[in-house]
Design a protein around this motif. Structure first.
Motif, mmCIF file in Angstrom:
data_model
loop_
_atom_site.group_PDB
_atom_site.id
_atom_site.type_symbol
_atom_site.label_atom_id
_atom_site.label_comp_id
_atom_site.label_asym_id
_atom_site.label_seq_id
_atom_site.Cartn_x
_atom_site.Cartn_y
_atom_site.Cartn_z
ATOM 1 N N ASP A 151 0.845 -1.195 0.000
ATOM 2 C CA ASP A 151 0.000 0.000 0.000
ATOM 3 C C ASP A 151 0.882 1.248 0.000
ATOM 4 O O ASP A 151 1.799 1.378 0.825
ATOM 5 N N LYS A 152 0.617 2.144 -0.924
ATOM 6 C CA LYS A 152 1.437 3.345 -1.020
ATOM 7 C C LYS A 152 1.238 4.278 0.172
ATOM 8 O O LYS A 152 2.110 5.094 0.480
ATOM 9 N N ASP A 153 0.056 4.168 0.850
ATOM 10 C CA ASP A 153 -0.178 5.026 2.015
ATOM 11 C C ASP A 153 0.703 4.622 3.192
ATOM 12 O O ASP A 153 0.987 5.438 4.075
ATOM 13 N N ASP A 154 1.110 3.342 3.227
ATOM 14 C CA ASP A 154 1.965 2.855 4.319
ATOM 15 C C ASP A 154 3.446 3.068 4.028
ATOM 16 O O ASP A 154 4.295 2.506 4.731
#
Length: 459
Positions: free
Chosen positions: A274-277
């Motif tokens: 996940d790019k948010d993580d």
């Protein structure tokens, strides 16, 4: 006199001049001198001696032996001359009936072919006698033995080999006959690979000493794989297939490609994140400063434990005689209770014989089904490649052409695949060799160009 000698030298120097003696070369006549050689030496026997007449004579003798089977001078007149009756045969042929088609066909069939006549041996020289075929093994020894036997017979003695044995052999099974001796030419042929060696020793002794022959596993006698050495391609793989068989092969190739694509997508999904993580500068700084306050608390001297905790001793009180007696009585009662319970359970099983028989029958059926399934799995493994090494077997890609690539002619067909690769994959599929990969060559070190100090000072 000198002028005549000069004229002879000039005539001998001409290219068309032939000498009466072939041993004398024109150069020797031109020079007026003949080379003298010492014929007592062996190296000058054939070098400076003319043997052409001897070779011509020997060649003539060999020709007569090939054509007539011997020298013509030694042949009789009947074998060299014959009566020419050609006119009589011609007259008889005119009076005879004309040959039919059947007789002419038989004559043509009985006539040998030209190629057979060329390969036929036309020499009348007999085949040389094979001296080795008439030789007898140990002939000299046999003659010496026969001569000695004759001398003993003349005296009245019997040879030792023909004497009757004075003592009876204890074990008649181990006595060897004349046919079992190794130097007997009439003995039976023994194939060391045809049958197993017989163990003559005691089996218990051989087993205890570790000298008993190892039993050969049954798997080594069977085939490793039941797959054919050369597999026939599907009808759709022909250079001019029909529509339905070609579409079936295209569908099979399509399913293979879809399966490969699913495996690649599965690996990509497992590696995705996940790019948010994703870590940022703030989270990296927070991880770096974490745990600093805890270290300060651990260094505080007020948190040190008292030294009295290290000297605590757990004192076990000693049991009295009354307590030990009570424990023995309790242990005996528990053993009796368990024995009575076990006896009661055994008595109860007498009334459960029918259910026990049913459960045993079901267990036997399950065991037989497992054995049948195990044999079926073993037979199925013979049609599939096994895991022989660290790599798994990868099937070869299907060699299929699209509909627009079909030519319908062998002349315009484009070859695909490799016969060597096909044979290599077949050996891997039949469990003859393990799956392998092409060796990866290590990259060599790059060449570095260094400027010498002496050259640098000049430049």
């Amino acid at each position: 006199m000198a002028s005549a000698r000069r004229l002879r030298r000039v005539a001998a120097a001409q290219p068309g001049f032939m000498t009466l003696n072939p041993a004398v070369k024109p150069e020797e006549l031109a020079s007026g001198r003949r080379k003298r050689v010492n014929k007592n030496k062996k190296k000058n026997w054939t070098k400076h001696v003319d043997v052409n007449d001897v070779e011509d004579f020997l060649e003539d003798v060999r020709l007569q032996e090939r054509t007539t089977g011997g020298l013509i001078s030694e042949k009789s007149d009947e074998s060299l001359f014959f009566l020419d009756a050609g006119d009589q045969k011609a007259a008889a042929a005119t009076t005879a009936e004309e040959p039919t088609e059947q007789t002419s066909r038989k004559r043509r069939a009985s006539r040998p072919l030209k190629v057979d006549l060329i390969l036929k041996n036309s020499s009348l020289v007999p085949v040389p006698k094979d001296v080795l075929a008439y030789q007898v093994p140990n002939a000299k020894k046999l003659r010496r033995v026969a001569k000695k036997a004759e001398q003993l017979a003349a005296i009245g003695k019997v040879p030792k080999k023909h004497r009757r044995p004075t003592k009876v052999a204890r074990n008649t099974e181990t006595t060897k006959t004349a046919a079992d001796t190794p130097n007997n030419p009439t003995r039976d042929y023994y194939d060391i690979w045809g049958q197993e060696a017989k163990e003559t020793g005691d089996p218990w002794y051989l087993k205890q000493t570790g000298k008993a022959a190892v039993k050969r596993p049954e798997k080594l006698t069977g085939k490793l794989s039941l797959l054919p050495a050369v597999e026939v391609i599907a009808p759709g793989g022909s250079y001019n297939p029909d529509f339905f068989s070609h579409q079936a092969l295209l569908l099979e190739a399509h399913e293979v490609e879809v399966k490969k694509e699913k495996e690649e997508n599965k690996i990509l999904r497992q590696l995705a994140y996940d790019k948010d993580d994703r870590a940022t500068e703030e989270t990296v700084f927070q991880e770096q400063v974490e745990g600093l306050e805890e270290e300060d608390e651990e260094d505080d001297p007020d948190n040190e434990d008292d030294g009295c905790t290290l000297g605590i001793l757990n004192l076990v009180e000693k049991k009295t005689e009354k307590q030990r007696k009570r424990e023995r009585v309790t242990k005996v009662k528990e053993q009796r209770r368990l024995a009575a319970r076990h006896k009661t359970a055994q008595q109860q099983q007498l009334f459960q014989l029918r259910s026990i028989k049913v459960s045993l029958r079901q267990r036997e059926q399950r065991t037989k089904q497992r054995q049948i399934q195990r044999r079926a799995n073993q037979e199925a493994e013979k049609y599939t490649p096994r895991r022989l090494g660290k790599l798994k077997f990868k099937a070869q890609d299907l060699e299929v052409q699209l509909t627009n690539e079909l030519t319908g002619s062998l002349r315009t067909l484009k070859p695909e695949g490799s016969v060597l690769k096909d044979r290599f994959k077949s050996l891997q599929k039949r469990n003859l060799i393990e799956p392998r990969e092409r060796a990866k060559f290590k990259p060599r070190l790059k060449v570095r160009y260094v400027e010498k100090r002496s050259f640098r000072e000049i430049s």
